[in-house]
Design an enzyme around this catalytic site. Structure first.
Site, PDB file in Angstrom:
ATOM      1  N   ASP A   1       3.937  11.666   2.095  1.00 51.27           N
ATOM      2  CA  ASP A   1       4.980  11.336   1.134  1.00 51.27           C
ATOM      3  C   ASP A   1       4.364  10.569  -0.038  1.00 51.27           C
ATOM      4  O   ASP A   1       3.188  10.211  -0.013  1.00 51.27           O
ATOM      5  CB  ASP A   1       6.114  10.527   1.794  1.00 51.27           C
ATOM      6  CG  ASP A   1       5.635   9.229   2.412  1.00 51.27           C
ATOM      7  OD1 ASP A   1       4.949   8.447   1.719  1.00 51.27           O
ATOM      8  OD2 ASP A   1       5.955   8.963   3.595  1.00 51.27           O
TER       9      ASP A   1
ATOM     10  N   ARG B   1       8.471  15.518   6.683  1.00 49.83           N
ATOM     11  CA  ARG B   1       7.204  15.426   5.933  1.00 49.83           C
ATOM     12  C   ARG B   1       6.262  16.563   6.304  1.00 49.83           C
ATOM     13  O   ARG B   1       5.592  17.149   5.454  1.00 49.83           O
ATOM     14  CB  ARG B   1       6.525  14.078   6.199  1.00 49.83           C
ATOM     15  CG  ARG B   1       7.145  12.909   5.466  1.00 49.83           C
ATOM     16  CD  ARG B   1       6.489  11.625   5.873  1.00 49.83           C
ATOM     17  NE  ARG B   1       6.744  11.305   7.279  1.00 49.83           N
ATOM     18  CZ  ARG B   1       5.906  10.642   8.063  1.00 49.83           C
ATOM     19  NH1 ARG B   1       4.736  10.256   7.595  1.00 49.83           N
ATOM     20  NH2 ARG B   1       6.229  10.368   9.300  1.00 49.83           N
TER      21      ARG B   1
END
Length: 294
Positions: free
Chosen positions: A83, A175
């Site tokens: 991220d 993610r």
């Protein structure tokens, strides 16, 4: 609400860990008997169900652990955490349009095997992966089955950023999905925002910010925000028992010659919701109580 027994659905703010939220609520609710369902990363916001008092016993008993998210995916960038909060590993100039992204997402629908990221709470030999990752270590992880029920592009935010809808099973890492989508498109990608909009039977419409919860506490109306623990078990048939049977259940005593179809029920007595009971061979017995035994 006596003893603060029930479920409080929190709209977790960005920058807070799930444990930070629990610590804050312990102060507001003046109880340490709290549990939460479905950890959220600090950067993520949204639905975090918190179980208080006797309701904490129901955290691991929820039949529905499916989740839904609004996730922001940024192309042209990869990081060590998957991220935008992490250290940049790679940048690239690449063009991805809405049609390309939707086609790529379609390839991930249904059952998949997904490897947990290093920056996750999964434990290897008792140590969370994120602690090993912070030490610069990478260890082998076992892929686990997950399911994506719905993947859809919601909005084009720019030439390299999109918002997508993700509906998935328990244990899914968004993610990792984002990174895998990037690989499928030949372009590095990472998560730039994440908001959980549903966790099991709970959604944003019934959630409350920490500021709202604090205000309710200051105004002595916290009970208005709590959901009953029975909310988790509405999929089960309700079984209403009389006062004598309720007393037997609260004492842990079976009731014989109880002619009801075998199965698990949510029991309701004169004093309200009692918990889960089981009927086996015309014998009624306690499965799990959510009130104190007599």
């Amino acid at each position: 609400m006596s003893g603060r027994n029930g479920i409080l659905v929190v709209d977790k703010p960005a920058g807070w860990t799930s444990f930070d939220v629990i610590a804050k609520l312990r102060g507001i609710l003046k109880t340490r008997k709290l549990g939460h369902s479905g950890t959220l990363d600090p950067m993520a916001t949204g639905v975090l169900p918190v179980f208080a008092g006797n309701a904490a016993r129901a955290v691991d008993m929820q039949p529905n652990h499916d989740k839904a998210y609004r996730a922001r995916i940024r192309f042209g960038l990869s990081t060590d955490t998957g991220d935008v909060t992490g250290t940049v590993l790679e940048t690239a100039d690449c063009v991805v349009n809405e049609e390309m992204l939707q086609d790529a997402l379609a390839g991930f629908l249904g059952p998949q095997m997904q490897t947990p990221p290093m920056y996750s709470a999964v434990k290897i030999n008792g140590t969370p992966l994120y602690k090993l990752a912070r030490q610069g270590k990478t260890v082998e992880r076992t892929a686990r089955p997950v399911t994506f029920y719905r993947l859809e592009v919601l909005e084009v935010l720019g030439c390299s950023e999109f918002e997508i809808l993700v509906e998935c099973s328990k244990g899914t890492y968004v993610r990792t999905l984002v990174e895998d989508v990037g690989k499928a498109l030949g372009c590095p990608a990472c998560l730039s925002g994440l908001r959980r909009i549903q966790a099991g039977v709970f959604d944003l419409s019934g959630s409350h910010t920490l500021e709202e919860i604090q205000k309710a506490a200051d105004e002595n109306r916290l009970d208005e925000l709590f959901l009953p623990v029975e909310t988790v078990f509405t999929h089960l048939e309700k079984l209403t028992v009389d006062e004598d049977t309720e007393k037997r259940l609260l004492n842990g005593a079976p009731t014989y010659r109880f002619y009801k179809k075998d199965g698990v029920y949510r029991a309701q007595g004169p004093s309200g919701f009692l918990g889960l009971v089981r009927v086996e061979g015309s014998v009624l017995k306690v499965d799990k109580l959510f009130v104190e035994r007599a």
